[in-house]
Scaffold this motif. Structure first.
Motif, short mmCIF file in Angstrom:
data_model
loop_
_atom_site.label_atom_id
_atom_site.label_comp_id
_atom_site.label_asym_id
_atom_site.label_seq_id
_atom_site.Cartn_x
_atom_site.Cartn_y
_atom_site.Cartn_z
N TRP A 18 0.77 -1.07 0.43
CA TRP A 18 0.08 -0.48 0.03
C TRP A 18 1.39 1.14 -0.15
O TRP A 18 0.51 2.15 -0.32
N GLY A 19 1.70 1.17 0.50
CA GLY A 19 3.21 2.58 0.69
C GLY A 19 3.75 2.18 -0.58
O GLY A 19 3.50 4.04 -1.63
N ALA A 20 3.79 1.93 -1.30
CA ALA A 20 4.29 1.84 -3.19
C ALA A 20 3.19 2.07 -3.68
O ALA A 20 3.77 2.69 -4.55
N ILE A 21 2.03 1.56 -3.76
CA ILE A 21 0.79 2.72 -4.22
C ILE A 21 1.07 4.07 -3.78
O ILE A 21 0.83 4.47 -5.12
N ALA A 22 0.89 4.15 -2.84
CA ALA A 22 0.87 5.60 -2.72
C ALA A 22 1.51 6.48 -2.92
O ALA A 22 1.65 7.67 -3.12
N ILE A 23 2.75 5.60 -2.93
CA ILE A 23 4.15 6.95 -3.88
C ILE A 23 3.85 6.88 -4.76
O ILE A 23 4.26 8.12 -5.39
N ASN A 24 3.49 5.97 -5.74
CA ASN A 24 3.33 6.73 -6.97
C ASN A 24 2.94 7.01 -7.62
O ASN A 24 2.13 7.91 -8.41
N VAL A 25 1.34 6.79 -6.56
CA VAL A 25 0.04 7.74 -6.80
C VAL A 25 0.13 9.56 -7.01
O VAL A 25 0.20 9.77 -7.66
N VAL A 26 0.48 9.45 -6.06
CA VAL A 26 1.17 10.77 -5.46
C VAL A 26 2.74 11.41 -6.56
O VAL A 26 2.26 12.59 -7.31
N ALA A 27 3.43 10.30 -6.63
CA ALA A 27 4.60 11.07 -7.87
C ALA A 27 4.06 11.11 -9.26
O ALA A 27 4.18 12.34 -9.80
N LEU A 28 2.97 10.17 -9.38
CA LEU A 28 2.33 10.86 -10.91
C LEU A 28 1.25 11.95 -11.10
O LEU A 28 1.44 12.48 -12.10
N ALA A 29 0.52 11.76 -10.11
CA ALA A 29 -0.85 13.04 -10.13
C ALA A 29 0.33 14.30 -9.92
O ALA A 29 0.33 15.68 -10.77
N GLY A 30 1.02 14.49 -9.12
CA GLY A 30 2.58 15.46 -8.61
C GLY A 30 3.21 15.89 -10.36
O GLY A 30 3.04 17.53 -10.81
N GLY A 31 3.36 14.27 -11.01
CA GLY A 31 4.10 14.96 -11.71
C GLY A 31 3.61 15.44 -13.14
O GLY A 31 4.11 16.20 -14.28
N LEU A 32 2.28 14.27 -13.48
CA LEU A 32 1.65 15.19 -14.28
C LEU A 32 1.11 16.73 -14.51
O LEU A 32 0.88 17.34 -15.29
N TRP A 33 1.10 17.42 -13.26
CA TRP A 33 1.06 18.47 -13.20
C TRP A 33 1.42 20.01 -13.20
O TRP A 33 2.13 20.82 -14.28
N LEU A 34 2.71 18.96 -13.02
CA LEU A 34 4.18 19.46 -12.90
C LEU A 34 4.70 19.75 -14.71
O LEU A 34 5.36 21.05 -14.42
N VAL A 35 4.48 18.96 -15.35
CA VAL A 35 5.01 18.94 -16.43
C VAL A 35 3.79 19.05 -17.75
O VAL A 35 3.81 18.94 -18.63
N SER A 36 2.63 19.18 -17.25
CA SER A 36 1.98 19.03 -18.23
C SER A 36 1.72 20.14 -19.88
O SER A 36 1.48 19.55 -20.91
#
Length: 264
Positions: free
Chosen positions: A119-137
């Motif tokens: 669950w920690g691995a899933i959470a880290i990926n969700v946060v990284a992906l959401a933040g990453g897409l917002w920053l580089v869109s």
């Protein structure tokens, strides 16, 4: 044939096969533009062959546990790509790449102290992906100029990925499944593409490729999650085939969705 010689021979063959696969895939990426380039770069170009070798040497359970480590490191690869994209808008190759690796190393060290579970691995990926897409869109749609590839480019990528394969396959007998999974997805493909493209087409154009790679890394995270969950039940062959299908299928969906948005 002595066991040491047999190990060295098979290791060399594995390194050569993976290097050839990487060259073919990255050449395609560089000539197809930022969208396809970024998506191809996030396919299991180097991790796929490594996982095949891990399955041969250790079996399905080891592969499943390694996938959890790869999933965690995948989140750091998203951060790596995002930091590079932001720095590359105005900074040099060295500054941009060092900054990306610095964050990658810090995140790796921090999480290794915590040892997150599934669950920690899933959470880290969700946060990284959401933040990453917002920053580089806003960075994905940059005109990509034509470029020429030189022979030493092939040598560079082949050497980099071959060394990675050799390290993971050799150390997997000593460092365990999770650490092997961490190393299997070290951002070697992203790094080789950055080193080759940035001096020739500039930071913003290279960042466009990496921005699209952020999207593809989301699909890779899903593929690693599935591999972790089904490896024991399906066995090495079918679980790895399913993982490949998910990774390729996700990127194809992204490609066609982007194409439809452009033509709409």
């Amino acid at each position: 044939m002595s066991p040491d010689f047999y190990f060295a021979l098979t290791l060399f063959v594995r390194m050569a096969v993976t290097a050839a696969f990487l060259i073919a895939a990255t050449v395609t990426a560089e000539r197809a533009g930022p969208l396809i380039g970024g998506l191809v770069a996030t396919l299991p170009i180097s991790a796929g062959p490594i996982y095949i070798f891990l399955a041969i040497d250790h079996g399905a359970h080891f592969v499943g546990q390694s996938a959890l480590g790869s999933m965690i490191t995948n989140a750091f690869n998203i951060a790596f790509a995002v930091v590079y994209c932001l720095l590359a808008q105005k900074r040099s190759l060295v500054v941009s790449l060092v900054g990306a690796f610095a964050l990658w190393a810090v995140l790796t060290w921090i999480v290794n102290q915590v040892h997150p579970g599934l669950w920690g691995a899933i959470a880290i990926n969700v946060v990284a992906l959401a933040g990453g897409l917002w920053l580089v869109s806003s960075l994905r749609h940059v005109q990509f100029p034509r470029m020429r590839t030189y022979w030493y480019d092939y040598v560079l990528r082949a050497t980099m990925v071959a060394v990675l394969v050799g390290i993971v396959v050799t150390l997997s007998h000593h460092i365990g499944a999770t650490a092997s999974g961490n190393l299997a997805v070290f951002p070697i493909v992203l790094t080789s593409i950055i080193i080759i493209l940035h001096p020739r087409v500039g930071g913003p154009a290279t960042a466009a490729v990496m921005s699209n790679a952020v999207v593809g890394l989301g699909g890779f995270a899903v593929a690693m999650l599935v591999l972790h969950l089904v490896a024991d039940a399906l066995g090495s062959v079918w679980s790895l085939l399913l993982t490949l299908a998910i990774s390729v299928g996700f990127n194809l969906l992204i490609f066609y969705a982007q194409r439809r948005m452009k033509t709409a």
